[in-house]
Every structure is written in structure tokens, then in C-alpha cells.
Design a protein around this motif. Structure first.
Motif, PDB file in Angstrom:
ATOM      1  N   GLU A 266      55.122  28.292  23.434  1.00 19.97           N
ATOM      2  CA  GLU A 266      55.241  26.861  23.118  1.00 19.97           C
ATOM      3  C   GLU A 266      54.727  26.566  21.715  1.00 19.97           C
ATOM      4  O   GLU A 266      55.350  25.814  20.943  1.00 19.97           O
ATOM      5  N   LEU A 267      53.577  27.158  21.369  1.00 23.29           N
ATOM      6  CA  LEU A 267      53.007  26.937  20.042  1.00 23.29           C
ATOM      7  C   LEU A 267      53.893  27.537  18.957  1.00 23.29           C
ATOM      8  O   LEU A 267      54.108  26.930  17.900  1.00 23.29           O
ATOM      9  N   GLN A 268      54.437  28.726  19.230  1.00 25.10           N
ATOM     10  CA  GLN A 268      55.311  29.364  18.253  1.00 25.10           C
ATOM     11  C   GLN A 268      56.550  28.520  17.990  1.00 25.10           C
ATOM     12  O   GLN A 268      57.016  28.404  16.849  1.00 25.10           O
ATOM     13  N   LYS A 269      57.067  27.891  19.057  1.00 23.66           N
ATOM     14  CA  LYS A 269      58.244  27.031  18.894  1.00 23.66           C
ATOM     15  C   LYS A 269      57.915  25.821  18.025  1.00 23.66           C
ATOM     16  O   LYS A 269      58.747  25.374  17.219  1.00 23.66           O
ATOM     17  N   LEU A 270      56.721  25.277  18.173  1.00 24.98           N
ATOM     18  CA  LEU A 270      56.303  24.149  17.332  1.00 24.98           C
ATOM     19  C   LEU A 270      56.278  24.548  15.858  1.00 24.98           C
ATOM     20  O   LEU A 270      56.720  23.792  14.991  1.00 24.98           O
ATOM     21  N   TYR A 271      55.759  25.735  15.585  1.00 27.96           N
ATOM     22  CA  TYR A 271      55.733  26.220  14.198  1.00 27.96           C
ATOM     23  C   TYR A 271      57.150  26.499  13.692  1.00 27.96           C
ATOM     24  O   TYR A 271      57.473  26.218  12.527  1.00 27.96           O
ATOM     25  N   ASP A 272      57.992  27.050  14.553  1.00 29.09           N
ATOM     26  CA  ASP A 272      59.375  27.339  14.161  1.00 29.09           C
ATOM     27  C   ASP A 272      60.141  26.047  13.860  1.00 29.09           C
ATOM     28  O   ASP A 272      60.914  25.973  12.896  1.00 29.09           O
ATOM     29  N   ASP A 273      59.933  25.017  14.693  1.00 28.81           N
ATOM     30  CA  ASP A 273      60.601  23.728  14.465  1.00 28.81           C
ATOM     31  C   ASP A 273      60.139  23.107  13.146  1.00 28.81           C
ATOM     32  O   ASP A 273      60.947  22.539  12.399  1.00 28.81           O
ATOM     33  N   ALA A 274      58.843  23.211  12.876  1.00 29.17           N
ATOM     34  CA  ALA A 274      58.298  22.653  11.630  1.00 29.17           C
ATOM     35  C   ALA A 274      58.816  23.411  10.413  1.00 29.17           C
ATOM     36  O   ALA A 274      58.903  22.849   9.312  1.00 29.17           O
ATOM     37  N   ALA A 275      59.176  24.679  10.608  1.00 31.80           N
ATOM     38  CA  ALA A 275      59.634  25.511   9.487  1.00 31.80           C
ATOM     39  C   ALA A 275      61.102  25.304   9.141  1.00 31.80           C
ATOM     40  O   ALA A 275      61.567  25.784   8.100  1.00 31.80           O
ATOM     41  N   ALA A 276      61.857  24.572   9.995  1.00 30.04           N
ATOM     42  CA  ALA A 276      63.288  24.369   9.741  1.00 30.04           C
ATOM     43  C   ALA A 276      63.498  23.669   8.400  1.00 30.04           C
ATOM     44  O   ALA A 276      62.893  22.627   8.139  1.00 30.04           O
ATOM     45  N   GLN A 277      64.353  24.241   7.569  1.00 26.32           N
ATOM     46  CA  GLN A 277      64.558  23.693   6.229  1.00 26.32           C
ATOM     47  C   GLN A 277      65.257  22.338   6.260  1.00 26.32           C
ATOM     48  O   GLN A 277      64.943  21.444   5.466  1.00 26.32           O
ATOM     49  N   PHE A 278      66.211  22.174   7.179  1.00 22.85           N
ATOM     50  CA  PHE A 278      66.949  20.909   7.286  1.00 22.85           C
ATOM     51  C   PHE A 278      66.945  20.453   8.751  1.00 22.85           C
ATOM     52  O   PHE A 278      67.912  20.705   9.483  1.00 22.85           O
ATOM     53  N   PRO A 279      65.866  19.805   9.199  1.00 15.99           N
ATOM     54  CA  PRO A 279      65.776  19.396  10.609  1.00 15.99           C
ATOM     55  C   PRO A 279      66.901  18.448  11.000  1.00 15.99           C
ATOM     56  O   PRO A 279      67.093  17.401  10.375  1.00 15.99           O
ATOM     57  N   VAL A 280      67.629  18.810  12.046  1.00 17.82           N
ATOM     58  CA  VAL A 280      68.807  18.056  12.456  1.00 17.82           C
ATOM     59  C   VAL A 280      68.441  16.633  12.866  1.00 17.82           C
ATOM     60  O   VAL A 280      69.149  15.672  12.529  1.00 17.82           O
ATOM     61  N   TRP A 281      67.332  16.464  13.595  1.00 13.56           N
ATOM     62  CA  TRP A 281      66.965  15.135  14.089  1.00 13.56           C
ATOM     63  C   TRP A 281      66.750  14.164  12.936  1.00 13.56           C
ATOM     64  O   TRP A 281      67.183  12.999  12.996  1.00 13.56           O
ATOM     65  N   ALA A 282      66.070  14.621  11.858  1.00  7.69           N
ATOM     66  CA  ALA A 282      65.763  13.747  10.721  1.00  7.69           C
ATOM     67  C   ALA A 282      67.029  13.369   9.962  1.00  7.69           C
ATOM     68  O   ALA A 282      67.255  12.192   9.635  1.00  7.69           O
ATOM     69  N   TRP A 283      67.876  14.368   9.692  1.00 10.18           N
ATOM     70  CA  TRP A 283      69.109  14.096   8.961  1.00 10.18           C
ATOM     71  C   TRP A 283      70.036  13.181   9.755  1.00 10.18           C
ATOM     72  O   TRP A 283      70.689  12.298   9.178  1.00 10.18           O
ATOM     73  N   SER A 284      70.099  13.355  11.062  1.00 12.59           N
ATOM     74  CA  SER A 284      70.969  12.518  11.890  1.00 12.59           C
ATOM     75  C   SER A 284      70.531  11.058  11.836  1.00 12.59           C
ATOM     76  O   SER A 284      71.355  10.146  11.644  1.00 12.59           O
ATOM     77  N   ILE A 285      69.232  10.830  11.973  1.00  8.85           N
ATOM     78  CA  ILE A 285      68.713   9.459  11.960  1.00  8.85           C
ATOM     79  C   ILE A 285      68.920   8.811  10.598  1.00  8.85           C
ATOM     80  O   ILE A 285      69.354   7.651  10.494  1.00  8.85           O
ATOM     81  N   ILE A 286      68.630   9.540   9.529  1.00  8.73           N
ATOM     82  CA  ILE A 286      68.759   8.976   8.180  1.00  8.73           C
ATOM     83  C   ILE A 286      70.214   8.659   7.852  1.00  8.73           C
ATOM     84  O   ILE A 286      70.524   7.612   7.264  1.00  8.73           O
ATOM     85  N   LEU A 287      71.128   9.546   8.233  1.00 10.91           N
ATOM     86  CA  LEU A 287      72.548   9.289   7.987  1.00 10.91           C
ATOM     87  C   LEU A 287      73.025   8.056   8.755  1.00 10.91           C
ATOM     88  O   LEU A 287      73.787   7.232   8.223  1.00 10.91           O
ATOM     89  N   LEU A 288      72.576   7.905   9.995  1.00 13.95           N
ATOM     90  CA  LEU A 288      72.962   6.739  10.790  1.00 13.95           C
ATOM     91  C   LEU A 288      72.410   5.451  10.175  1.00 13.95           C
ATOM     92  O   LEU A 288      73.117   4.433  10.095  1.00 13.95           O
ATOM     93  N   MET A 289      71.142   5.467   9.733  1.00 15.04           N
ATOM     94  CA  MET A 289      70.534   4.268   9.140  1.00 15.04           C
ATOM     95  C   MET A 289      71.213   3.907   7.824  1.00 15.04           C
ATOM     96  O   MET A 289      71.451   2.728   7.540  1.00 15.04           O
ATOM     97  N   THR A 290      71.532   4.920   7.017  1.00 15.33           N
ATOM     98  CA  THR A 290      72.217   4.660   5.749  1.00 15.33           C
ATOM     99  C   THR A 290      73.610   4.102   5.987  1.00 15.33           C
ATOM    100  O   THR A 290      74.036   3.142   5.330  1.00 15.33           O
ATOM    101  N   GLY A 291      74.331   4.689   6.933  1.00 16.08           N
ATOM    102  CA  GLY A 291      75.667   4.189   7.263  1.00 16.08           C
ATOM    103  C   GLY A 291      75.633   2.759   7.752  1.00 16.08           C
ATOM    104  O   GLY A 291      76.469   1.926   7.366  1.00 16.08           O
ATOM    105  N   PHE A 292      74.653   2.450   8.602  1.00 18.62           N
ATOM    106  CA  PHE A 292      74.518   1.072   9.080  1.00 18.62           C
ATOM    107  C   PHE A 292      74.253   0.113   7.924  1.00 18.62           C
ATOM    108  O   PHE A 292      74.836  -0.982   7.866  1.00 18.62           O
ATOM    109  N   SER A 293      73.381   0.508   6.987  1.00 15.58           N
ATOM    110  CA  SER A 293      73.038  -0.356   5.848  1.00 15.58           C
ATOM    111  C   SER A 293      74.264  -0.670   5.004  1.00 15.58           C
ATOM    112  O   SER A 293      74.445  -1.809   4.552  1.00 15.58           O
TER     113      SER A 293
END
Length: 465
Positions: free
Chosen positions: A223-250
């Protein structure tokens, strides 16, 4: 000096249109003015990109005063330049890694959360901008940017002193270590046969891969290793998805409000005007809940935060919505990029300087994208002007980021980024204050009231039908 007087008139004018931007670039501008403006944009844009901010406070006076397109038309050109610089910046920082941890240089968690609040705050800032007198806005502008510039420069000076003290300690430690090594070398005696046998035994006890056996070091749970692996992702999908949706809405929101709705239908108009409170406010709440649960999970599994990390506890999350909303209000009210507000804020809350400026630059990428699309869709920006200044903005972004990275590698002083940020904000404060004063002077010359609150944009006009 006729061009100087004409530039001052255009800079102070409030009735210039966007027509000049719809024609050919070389037909609508004088060649010498275009060359000078481009050189200034490359120079100042590089410094702004290195500091992680857009630089709109510097670009608007240049386009209005030097290029001579007027105060209103200077704004979309500034947005184009900021977008080009943001893209150039992202080419450098988007694939970069954190200087002290295995994760991206951009803090996606903080950027995504702050982006939702900033976009929401801009709605209210623009509303105030349309209502308040120009003179009052200038006073707010000078006060806010002066405050941010002074505090950021002080923070940079403090960090510079701390770095100098650390360098001095390291130098003394090296000198002391060198002295000990020389003393030990002079008093050393030849190794005995027993010592050599001990070395041989130690070597034979090594693992096949050449690493010594280490006992007692706890291994990470899955579980801890997965947390570190998720934090290490260069382009986190969740963040990009939310930002693209907010920008599109704006973008969609702005186009519909400008092109399809009218104050002549007040019920529909005002209901739609405040829909971002539901959409972006809801996004902010969802992101806050997600980040808090992620933080609690990290703490429960023993995730180790490092100095400068933002820990999204309930107490910390309560501070961010207010701050991000105020940053957005300031950006919308004063006509500046959020970077001049959020950049110093990231430094103030203790973010590592490179992480703070990179995260701020990432946020600017999306606000600038939204702005350029809106101006182009509204027919207020021609493609020749857009391509030219986006291209030179891109070059300035590359120059600025590469230049700062080179300086940091040579000096090892992150405080340089903080000092550069404070200096750029200070220069922008002076430039925009002068621009505002000229606008007020032009209005006073025409006999316009200086403290009149305007409701023109929110009342039904004949041409709205």
C-alpha cells in the motif's frame, strides 16, 4: 517625439477597439515598433518565465505604448504572449523532476486545488472590475503588487542569507575533514595480516549484486509503495482530467455569456452568471475531499513528507479556498495574471522555490489558454498577431526556464528564483500603475467623473435586442 505623445494617448485611452488586430500584422503596425516591442517581449518575457509568472503586467504597456495598438487591444496580445511563454515553460518543466524527491517538479495536487478557486474568484473579480471606478482599481493594484513585491524580496533575501550560512558551514566541514584525513594519513601504520583477512571475509559476505546485506531496515508495504508510485507519476491522470474539464467549462461559459445572453433577460442572465459558483465551487469541494483522504491514507501507511511539501490536513484545507478565491478576485479585478498573486503565496507558505514557480507556471498555462480561445472566438484577435506573439512568447519561455536552470546549477541558490520573482512583480507594479494613471488623466481631460461606479455592462442597452 510625436510617437511618444501618441503612445501616451493610446495607453491612456479607454475607447480603442480591437479592429487593429484583425488586419495584417505588418500592415497594421510600423516595422520599427514591431521590432522594438518584440525585443522587449523576448527580454522581459524571459525574466518573467524564469520567475514562473505570466508577465502580463509588463506586456500590456509595451503593446499599448510601444507597438501602439491601444490599451484594449493590448490585452489579447498579452494573453497570446503569456500562452506562448507558458507552453515554452511547460516544455522545460513538464518533464522535470523534483530536486529532492522522486516525483514531478510540478505540484499537481496544490495546482489543481488552487486552479479551481482561482477560476471561481476571477468571476467575482471581473464583476468588481466592471463596477468600480478606474482610480480605485489603480489604488488596489499599486497596493497589492507593492506588498507582494516587498514581501517576496524580503523572503528572497532571507533565503540568500540562509544559503550563504549553509555554504559557509559546508566549507568549514570540508576543511575540518581534510585536516583529519591528513592527520590520520601521517600517523597510519601498515595493515597486519589479520586486518587483511577481515577485509576478505567482509567482501565474501556481500550479495551477488555487490550490495552489502542490510538488516533491520523496514520494507515498504504494498500500500505504501503504491502511494509513492502514484506520487511519482509524471502526468497524473486525475489532475489533468479535472483541469481540462475546468478550463473547458470556463471557455464555454465565457462564450455563452458574451454571445448568447443579455441583461435584457435578467433572470436567465444572472442565474447563468453565477453558475461557476456551483460548478467550480463543487469542483473545489471534491478536490479538497480527495486530497484530505489521500493525506490521511499517507499518514496511516507511514508516507514520509519532505521539507516544503503541502500536507492537506483539514486545518490546511480551510486556508486554501479563501486564499485561492482572493487570488482570483485580484486577478479579475486588476487585470493581472494570477501568477503575481499565487507565485508569492507559494513562496510564503514554504514551497521549495523551483516547485512553487513551476506549479504557478503550470496554472498560468490553462488560464492563458482559456483567455486566448475566448478572444479568438469573439473575433477580437486575428491569426497573424496571435501566431507572431505566441511564437516569440514560446521562445521567451524557453530562454527564461533554461537560463534559470543554468544559473541554479552553477550557484546552487534557489533564492535567485525568489528574488527574480519579487523584482518582476515590482517592475510590473510600476508599469501598470503608470498605465493606470495615464488612463485616469485621459478620463479627467475629457471631463469624465473619476469616482463613478459603472453599471453599463449590466443594464439593458438598445443594441442588446
Amino acid at each position: 517625439m510625436e510617437w511618444l505623445a501618441e503612445g501616451a494617448r493610446r495607453l491612456g485611452s479607454t475607447d480603442d477597439t480591437y479592429e487593429v488586430l484583425k488586419g495584417g500584422l505588418f500592415e497594421e503596425t510600423e516595422l520599427w515598433a514591431l521590432i522594438v516591442a518584440t525585443i522587449l517581449i523576448l527580454t522581459l518575457g524571459s525574466l518573467a518565465a524564469g520567475a514562473g509568472i505570466g508577465g502580463g503586467g509588463l506586456f500590456v504597456p509595451i503593446y499599448a505604448f510601444v507597438l501602439g495598438v491601444g490599451a484594449k487591444a493590448a490585452v489579447p496580445l498579452s494573453k497570446c504572449t503569456i500562452l506562448g511563454a507558458a507552453i515554452g515553460n511547460f516544455v522545460s518543466i513538464g518533464w522535470s523532476r523534483h530536486p529532492h524527491a522522486d516525483r514531478p517538479l510540478i505540484d499537481y495536487e496544490t495546482s489543481t486545488f488552487m486552479q479551481s478557486g482561482e477560476l471561481l474568484g476571477v468571476i467575482f473579480g471581473v464583476l468588481l472590475n466592471l463596477l468600480l471606478p478606474e482610480l480605485l482599481i489603480i489604488i488596489f493594484l499599486a497596493g497589492l503588487l507593492s506588498y507582494n513585491a516587498v514581501r517576496t524580496l524580503r523572503k528572497g533575501r532571507t533565503k540568500w542569507i540562509q544559503e550563504s550560512e549553509q555554504f559557509e558551514k559546508e566549507e568549514k566541514s570540508k576543511d575540518a575533514a581534510s585536516g583529519v584525513e591528513l592527520a590520520e594519513a601521517s600517523s597510519a601504520v601498515p595493515a597486519s595480516e589479520a586486518d587483511l583477512d577481515h577485509v576478505v571475509v567482509a567482501y565474501e559476505n556481500k550479495e551477488d549484486d555487490g550490495q552489502e546485506k542490510i538488516s533491520g531496515k523496514p520494507e515498504r508495504s504494498p500500500e505504501l509503495q503504491k502511494l509513492y508510485d502514484d506520487a511519482a507519476a509524471q502526468f497524473p491522470v486525475w489532475a489533468w482530467s479535472i483541469i481540462l474539464l475546468m478550463t473547458g467549462f470556463s471557455v464555454v461559459y465565457a462564450v455563452i455569456k458574451a454571445e448568447l445572453l443579455s441583461p435584457c433577460e435578467p433572470g436567465v442572465y444572472w442565474f447563468f452568471y453565477f453558475t461557476p459558483v456551483i460548478v467550480l465551487g463543487g469542483a473545489m469541494y471534491v478536490i479538497a475531499v480527495f486530497l484530505n483522504k489521500l493525506h490521511e491514507k499517507r499518514v496511516a501507511h507511514g508516507y514520509e513528507y519532505i521539507d516544503g511539501d503541502i500536507q492537506f490536513s483539514v486545518e490546511q484545507l480551510k486556508k486554501f479556498p479563501t486564499v485561492s478565491l482572493l487570488a482570483g478576485v485580484a486577478a479579475g479585478l486588476l487585470g493581472i495574471g494570477g501568477g503575481m498573486v499565487i507565485g508569492p503565496l507559494f513562496i510564503e507558505i514554504g514551497m521549495q522555490p523551483q516547485v512553487g514557480t513551476s506549479s504557478c507556471a503550470f496554472m498560468i498555462l490553462w488560464t492563458a489558454t482559456s483567455g486566448v480561445i475566448q478572444y479568438y472566438a469573439a473575433g477580437k484577435l486575428g491569426w497573424e498577431f496571435m501566431i507572431w506573439f505566441m511564437a516569440f512568447g514560446f521562445v521567451s519561455g524557453q530562454l527564461g526556464q533554461r537560463g534559470v536552470n543554468k544559473v541554479l546549477k552553477q550557484t546552487g541558490r534557489p533564492s535567485i528564483v525568489v528574488l527574480l520573482l519579487g523584482s518582476i512583480i515590482g517592475v510590473a507594479c510600476i508599469a501598470m500603475t503608470i498605465s493606470g494613471i495615464l488612463k485616469v488623466a485621459h478620463a479627467a481631460e475629457n471631463g469624465d467623473p473619476l469616482f463613478k461606479f459603472s453599471t453599463t455592462d449590466f443594464t439593458c442597452q438598445d443594441d442588446d435586442y
